[in-house]
Design an enzyme around this catalytic site. Sequence first.
Site, PDB file in Angstrom:
ATOM      1  N   ASN A 171     -81.616 -13.569  24.919  1.00 31.13           N
ATOM      2  CA  ASN A 171     -82.423 -15.106  24.754  1.00 31.13           C
ATOM      3  C   ASN A 171     -81.731 -15.661  24.566  1.00 31.13           C
ATOM      4  O   ASN A 171     -80.649 -16.306  24.367  1.00 31.13           O
ATOM      5  CB  ASN A 171     -83.247 -14.711  23.871  1.00 31.13           C
ATOM      6  CG  ASN A 171     -84.617 -13.479  23.363  1.00 31.13           C
ATOM      7  OD1 ASN A 171     -85.073 -13.069  24.044  1.00 31.13           O
ATOM      8  ND2 ASN A 171     -84.226 -13.582  22.123  1.00 31.13           N
ATOM      9  N   MET A 221     -82.054 -20.804  22.673  1.00 33.84           N
ATOM     10  CA  MET A 221     -81.800 -19.388  21.646  1.00 33.84           C
ATOM     11  C   MET A 221     -80.773 -19.670  20.373  1.00 33.84           C
ATOM     12  O   MET A 221     -80.980 -18.569  19.521  1.00 33.84           O
ATOM     13  CB  MET A 221     -83.108 -18.247  22.104  1.00 33.84           C
ATOM     14  CG  MET A 221     -83.897 -18.768  22.512  1.00 33.84           C
ATOM     15  SD  MET A 221     -85.423 -18.791  21.597  1.00 33.84           S
ATOM     16  CE  MET A 221     -85.672 -17.045  21.449  1.00 33.84           C
ATOM     17  N   HIS A 226     -82.742 -20.201  16.701  1.00 39.21           N
ATOM     18  CA  HIS A 226     -83.625 -18.801  16.459  1.00 39.21           C
ATOM     19  C   HIS A 226     -82.822 -17.393  16.678  1.00 39.21           C
ATOM     20  O   HIS A 226     -83.347 -16.455  15.351  1.00 39.21           O
ATOM     21  CB  HIS A 226     -84.310 -19.090  17.356  1.00 39.21           C
ATOM     22  CG  HIS A 226     -85.530 -18.147  17.802  1.00 39.21           C
ATOM     23  ND1 HIS A 226     -85.200 -16.706  17.582  1.00 39.21           N
ATOM     24  CD2 HIS A 226     -86.898 -18.708  17.281  1.00 39.21           C
ATOM     25  CE1 HIS A 226     -86.581 -16.101  18.381  1.00 39.21           C
ATOM     26  NE2 HIS A 226     -87.170 -16.695  17.523  1.00 39.21           N
ATOM     27  N   ASP A 227     -81.287 -17.202  17.366  1.00 39.35           N
ATOM     28  CA  ASP A 227     -81.045 -15.809  17.509  1.00 39.35           C
ATOM     29  C   ASP A 227     -79.646 -16.008  16.598  1.00 39.35           C
ATOM     30  O   ASP A 227     -78.953 -15.118  16.882  1.00 39.35           O
ATOM     31  CB  ASP A 227     -81.234 -15.344  18.671  1.00 39.35           C
ATOM     32  CG  ASP A 227     -81.981 -14.926  18.842  1.00 39.35           C
ATOM     33  OD1 ASP A 227     -83.206 -14.945  18.863  1.00 39.35           O
ATOM     34  OD2 ASP A 227     -82.134 -14.718  20.336  1.00 39.35           O
ATOM     35  N   THR A 228     -79.645 -16.792  15.737  1.00 40.17           N
ATOM     36  CA  THR A 228     -78.308 -17.686  15.103  1.00 40.17           C
ATOM     37  C   THR A 228     -78.533 -17.669  13.722  1.00 40.17           C
ATOM     38  O   THR A 228     -79.716 -17.244  13.064  1.00 40.17           O
ATOM     39  CB  THR A 228     -77.553 -18.272  15.624  1.00 40.17           C
ATOM     40  OG1 THR A 228     -77.753 -19.308  15.836  1.00 40.17           O
ATOM     41  CG2 THR A 228     -77.316 -17.308  16.954  1.00 40.17           C
TER      42      THR A 228
END
Length: 492
Positions: A171, A221, A226-228
């Site tokens: 993402n 992201m 968000h992804d971390t």
Amino acid sequence: MKYGSSVLGLVGVISSVAAAAASSSADPTPSFSTVSPSYSEIQAAAATAGVGEFASDVEGSFFNRFVIIWLENTDFEAADTQADMEWLSQYAIKLTNYFSLTHPSEPNYFAAVSGDYMGMNSDDFFRIPSNVSNVVDLLDTKGISWAEYQEHQPYAGYQGFNYSNQETFANDYVRKHNPLILFDNVVNNSSRIENIKNFTSFYDDLENESLPQWMFITPNMTNDGHDTNIDVSGSWSRSFLEPLLNNSYFMKDTLVLLTFDENENYAIPNRVYALLLGGAVPEKLQGTEDSTFYNHYSELATVEANWDLPHLGRGDVDANVFSLVADDLSIATVDIDLSSIYNNFSAPGYYNDESIPIPPPNVEATNRNGKGVLDSVKNVWGEEYASYTAQSFTYSTATDNFAKTVASSVTLNSTVLGSAFDATTVSTSATSAAAVSSTSATAVTSLASASASSSAGSSSAAATATKNVATTAALAPASGIFGVLIAILAMI
Ligand SMILES: *[C@@H]1O[C@H](CO)[C@@H](O)[C@H](O)[C@H]1NC(C)=O
Ligand SMILES: *[C@@H]1O[C@H](CO)[C@@H](O)[C@H](O)[C@H]1NC(C)=O
Ligand SMILES: *[C@@H]1O[C@H](CO)[C@@H](O)[C@H](O)[C@H]1NC(C)=O
Ligand SMILES: *[C@@H]1O[C@H](CO)[C@@H](O)[C@H](O)[C@H]1NC(C)=O
Ligand SMILES: *[C@@H]1O[C@H](CO)[C@@H](O)[C@H](O)[C@H]1NC(C)=O
Ligand SMILES: *[C@@H]1O[C@H](CO)[C@@H](O)[C@H](O)[C@H]1NC(C)=O
Ligand SMILES: *[C@@H]1O[C@H](CO)[C@@H](O)[C@H](O)[C@H]1NC(C)=O
Ligand SMILES: *[C@@H]1O[C@H](CO)[C@@H](O)[C@H](O)[C@H]1NC(C)=O
Ligand SMILES: *[C@@H]1O[C@H](CO)[C@@H](O)[C@H](O)[C@H]1NC(C)=O
Ligand SMILES: *[C@@H]1O[C@H](CO)[C@@H](O)[C@H](O)[C@H]1NC(C)=O
């Protein structure tokens, strides 16, 4: 409205999406699917896409530039104890009662620029019809320049659902975190769409001293957490802002809001960390805290107060203006009982219940700076507003736990919903929507009609409230206990 009209409404939505997919040369809507264009289509479009240059110098009462930066999904305490955030806070006013509006991401981004999330309760591919106005329409009344800077957006005005890292397919850029790309009245206007730029354009505009006066910045992201996690988003925030704090062009009369779209833990109140910094924050206020109640609508209310603009007739009308601005302009802020605020699911509305119409904005209200509604909003919605008020629909206030919502023959306000609306019903429906959610060149719209399961006196409000529409982009249908209608639309 009855179930039959919901189905008709749904078909209407589908045909308008299909119609928009077929474009003319005068219409900036691309000819390929905007849901999931191929890489070659993206490259071809990128080769010809223009990048907007829109600068202005319209003096505000308190600041001349407003920079909004949103990170992702973090509880207040987690951000408050992160080292880079602590470092930044020494130059900032920390807002200790700033609330997000709902979950998940997309309705918050949508509402922050328009004043309502209208029942939206997923991150799916949504388009907001052109009769719904937003901050750009307000800024336009005085020629105040604006732009968005979206990290790794492949070109200015890209409308696709995502643009992933093309090596790892992780993402990267996502539409759900890009507030203004959702609006037909922005994307269907060639002079507006080009202002939705790649983040790299921020540095071009900085170097050229041509930054706009209102901007919204979305890191990718990875960088937005968000992804971390908060260590990554905190570190990105400091690395982005630290050099700017020494840049006299950037800092001059600039107010920066660094905050989060929503918190992480849905079971606790949706309070997020927020810092106000920049050259507009007087030294004596740096390193202080402000415990006034704010929510994402305060971003609109503060812009309206600063440039003395009209309003959108939605959550912006009675939201608190950030007190450093409000105090300067002698605008009162209002205290509310924070103990009842959860803001952890979306109240019923158009985007989760097709039988509920888009609520007309309040065209008779006066905002915190004493202005009436935007003329174009009154022109479009005036009659509908009058007919709704004639049927004695009431509006909940922006400080309620829920967005302004109207439904046929019932008054949905926090009093009604707070007692009769069963949160577990919402989360069940949300799960069914999530189950069918993913990306594909084919869009499927499923209408899941859940039955009212409210134990606390299941009122007609609760019954209406539990019909949910999930617009998704996937093939797998919702199933199980829901009555499901599936309409398949091939996006060409
Ligand atoms: C968009 O931004 C990325 C980095 O953020 C950059 O690598 C890319 O070249 C940019 N694309 C365009 C079209 O500016
Ligand atoms: C969007 O995400 C999907 C799912 O990860 C991926 O297959 C697709 O290549 C992405 N599209 C773009 C343009 O990056
Ligand atoms: C997000 O951007 C950063 C650079 O700012 C880059 O290092 C990272 O790889 C990007 N994330 C993805 C998934 O490409
Ligand atoms: C786009 O704008 C054109 C011209 O103003 C209008 O005819 C068309 O209906 C608009 N499309 C949408 C989806 O708003
Ligand atoms: C297109 O955008 C420009 C600049 O914001 C605005 O002046 C104009 O009214 C818009 N056109 C339409 C049809 O909304
Ligand atoms: C800076 O502005 C000039 C004049 O408007 C323009 O030609 C140039 O492309 C801009 N440079 C950048 C890096 O945006
Ligand atoms: C900003 O300026 C201060 C004081 O002049 C200096 O100590 C600091 O290193 C500078 N920071 C950056 C990122 O340039
Ligand atoms: C919202 O918060 C309340 C109070 O903690 C909780 O009872 C409820 O389950 C939460 N709702 C959702 C959808 O998570
Ligand atoms: C606004 O647009 C929606 C979707 O096209 C439509 O259902 C509604 O009737 C419109 N309302 C007004 C007042 O224009
Ligand atoms: C909410 O609705 C109920 C039932 O219609 C009504 O009695 C109450 O006054 C309303 N409250 C507000 C704040 O409008």
